[in-house]
Enzyme design. Structure first.
Site, PDB file in Angstrom:
ATOM      1  N   SER A 197       0.836  -1.187   0.000  1.00 15.36           N
ATOM      2  CA  SER A 197       0.000   0.000   0.000  1.00 15.36           C
ATOM      3  C   SER A 197       0.882   1.252   0.000  1.00 15.36           C
ATOM      4  O   SER A 197       1.728   1.417  -0.876  1.00 15.36           O
ATOM      5  CB  SER A 197      -0.966  -0.056   1.185  1.00 15.36           C
ATOM      6  OG  SER A 197      -2.003   0.874   1.038  1.00 15.36           O
ATOM      7  N   ASP A 220      -8.627  -4.553  -6.146  1.00 11.74           N
ATOM      8  CA  ASP A 220      -8.188  -3.786  -4.978  1.00 11.74           C
ATOM      9  C   ASP A 220      -9.010  -2.507  -4.832  1.00 11.74           C
ATOM     10  O   ASP A 220      -9.059  -1.695  -5.753  1.00 11.74           O
ATOM     11  CB  ASP A 220      -6.712  -3.432  -5.133  1.00 11.74           C
ATOM     12  CG  ASP A 220      -6.067  -3.006  -3.819  1.00 11.74           C
ATOM     13  OD1 ASP A 220      -6.669  -2.194  -3.107  1.00 11.74           O
ATOM     14  OD2 ASP A 220      -4.969  -3.507  -3.524  1.00 11.74           O
ATOM     15  N   HIS A 268      -7.352  -5.885  -0.661  1.00  7.04           N
ATOM     16  CA  HIS A 268      -6.227  -4.958  -0.711  1.00  7.04           C
ATOM     17  C   HIS A 268      -4.929  -5.746  -0.659  1.00  7.04           C
ATOM     18  O   HIS A 268      -4.555  -6.275   0.383  1.00  7.04           O
ATOM     19  CB  HIS A 268      -6.335  -3.995   0.472  1.00  7.04           C
ATOM     20  CG  HIS A 268      -5.376  -2.850   0.424  1.00  7.04           C
ATOM     21  ND1 HIS A 268      -5.074  -2.165  -0.721  1.00  7.04           N
ATOM     22  CD2 HIS A 268      -4.662  -2.251   1.417  1.00  7.04           C
ATOM     23  CE1 HIS A 268      -4.218  -1.195  -0.457  1.00  7.04           C
ATOM     24  NE2 HIS A 268      -3.954  -1.215   0.843  1.00  7.04           N
TER      25      HIS A 268
END
Length: 516
Positions: free
Chosen positions: A229, A455, A485
């Site tokens: 991320s 995602d 995610h």
């Protein structure tokens, strides 16, 4: 209201425990010039219990083989423009390599995202997932500057945060808009008052310099890195600053480095809407009846009605707090981070339709870093501080209003929420650095960049753009056709084999490879 989709869902493990119990009942130079800091010796000791800023809780449990996690602190300059000035302590955690000493490659440093997530608490929560990587690496993570135990940014106290997160983050009239702006100004003023010394020194470029210092202190000639991320943005900035020092690096759940904050928020609105669409389709496709709707459109329409009802009249949440429209939206977003949490979302919605908001509030609390004792980690404060230090654009309420049609088109459910979140940095005390990060890294070895087609928080297209911006021969893109995610933690064997093969043996997958 900080942008929830910028928060890595690092608290999902703790959230699962709480939910189960509830539902049972119901750009710079080298730091090697700084000999003093680069030559420091770390004192690794038994890990203490996480601080309140890290989220609280118990000390990390031993690894499956019985080995203990070890913690240390590393000194870094507060201001890299004044390396002889004040220092800060950065909190580190590691699990020493489980393999033969002659097979050890070095330390594999993790950043799990946010910005604002504590690596010291997250790595042990997911440590078993990286057992194979541990055969050749020490697994290492850290609280970046401004986060957890590392000179944490402090803003509002717990009681004030309870009130802050009860506010209406999607104003419908002038009075509500004024209240939202006033609350944002109050939050930012508290950050400046309580953390004036720290907030100028928390941009991603400084965190990248910290990682290069960490590399030296850990004794590695190259940086071996796994970024997830926001951790992919941090890794990209590191590669730009120190391309010749990159060893093997993997970026998973990739941030699009070409977007402004507005473009990123709009893309996330589309991403969360896609995840909601997939959740609704999954629910109605099951053999048994979907308890929250007969069709996918019906599921989404009913959720929209729930949020409108909550805007008018909240329902009981976790006493004494009520489940508001804002809290419910945040709880839904948190559950969409992982397909494993879709069942909790279904249960939470079903209960909310019956007037019980507890499950959705547990999810919302997880997003905001609140534990069951009412204590907040500093993830929201750090998230805002780091984003505002990085992001140059400043948006006011008139600008946000002008963009609402585009955001609502991107997502009828999340559009307003994400549009209004752009106010977070409007009156921040420190100027932002740039429209978007520079991640160009000519001369770097290959970096594996993984994009997940489902995602919600870092939409798939960002992986391709990251690979392109890293440069020819540097960014190597791998596509995972999945949900949630990130990709590696999905347990998909194809993704695992590709990542493990690269990090352990240096085997670079073919550019454009697809899993499964």
């Amino acid at each position: 209201m900080p942008n929830p989709s910028r928060l890595r869902a690092a608290a999902l493990t703790a959230t699962a425990v709480t939910l189960s119990a509830l539902m049972a009942g119901c750009g710079g130079g080298s730091q090697e010039d700084d000999e003093n800091l680069s030559q420091q010796k770390l004192s690794w000791k038994e890990c203490p219990a996480p601080s309140e800023a890290e989220g609280g809780g118990a000390s990390p449990s031993p690894l499956p083989d019985g080995d203990e996690w070890q913690c240390a602190t590393m000194k870094a300059p507060l201001d890299y423009d004044d390396p002889e000035g004040d220092t800060i302590d950065l909190a580190l955690i590691r699990a020493e390599s489980s393999g033969a000493a002659d097979r050890r490659i070095g330390s594999l440093i993790f950043n799990f995202g946010g910005p604002g997530g504590s690596g010291v608490t997250t790595l042990p929560a997911f440590g078993q997932d990286y057992a194979k990587l541990r055969t050749r690496y020490d697994l290492v993570s850290f609280d970046p500057r401004g986060v957890g135990r590392s000179a944490p940014v402090e803003c509002l106290d717990d009681k004030q945060l309870d009130t802050y997160f009860q506010q209406d983050a999607t104003p419908d009239d002038a009075a509500e808009r004024t209240e939202l702006v006033d609350n944002t100004e109050e939050f930012n003023a508290a950050c400046e008052k309580n953390s004036k010394k720290v907030i100028p020194h928390v941009p991603t470029t400084d965190a990248a310099r910290d990682m290069d210092l960490m590399r030296q202190v850990l004794g590695d000639d190259k940086l071996y890195y796994f970024g997830i991320s926001y951790g992919t943005e941090l890794g990209g900035v590191y590669a730009h600053l120190f391309p010749k020092r990159v060893g093997r690096a993997v970026f998973d759940a990739v941030v699009d480095p070409t977007q402004t904050p507005e473009q990123g928020s709009l893309g996330q609105a589309e991403g969360f809407q896609l995840a909601l669409d997939n959740f609704a389709e999954d629910c109605v496709s099951k053999v048994e009846d979907c308890p929250i709707g007969d069709t996918a459109d019906g599921v989404k329409s009913r959720i929209a009605r729930l949020l409108k009802d909550l805007d008018r009249k909240p329902i009981p949440g976790i006493f004494p707090r009520e489940l508001t429209e804002t809290a419910a939206t945040g709880g839904i977003a948190q559950a969409l981070y992982s397909k494993d949490f879709w069942e909790y979302l279904t249960e939470g919605l079903e209960q909310a339709y019956d007037g019980d908001g507890r499950v959705l509030m547990v999810l919302s609390d997880s997003l905001n870093g609140r534990n069951e004792n009412g204590q907040y980690s500093n993830i929201t404060a750090a998230n805002v501080a780091i984003n505002c230090a990085d992001d140059k654009p400043r948006y006011d309420s008139a600008y946000v209003e002008s963009k609402l049609p585009a955001f609502r088109k991107a997502s009828p459910l999340f559009g307003d929420f994400l549009a209004w979140s752009m106010l977070s940095c409007t009156d921040w005390a420190v100027a932002g650095a740039a429209d978007h990060p520079d991640v160009s890294a000519p001369g770097s070895p290959p970096i594996l960049v993984i994009g997940n087609t489902g995602d919600p928080a870092t939409p798939y297209e960002g992986a391709g753009r990251m690979a392109e911006e890293l440069g020819e021969g540097v960014g190597v893109e791998l596509t995972y056709k999945g949900q949630g995610h990130g990709a590696y933690d999905s347990q998909d064997k194809c993704v695992r084999n590709a990542v493990d093969g690269y990090l352990l043996d240096g085997k670079v997958p073919a550019a454009g490879a697809v899993c499964p």
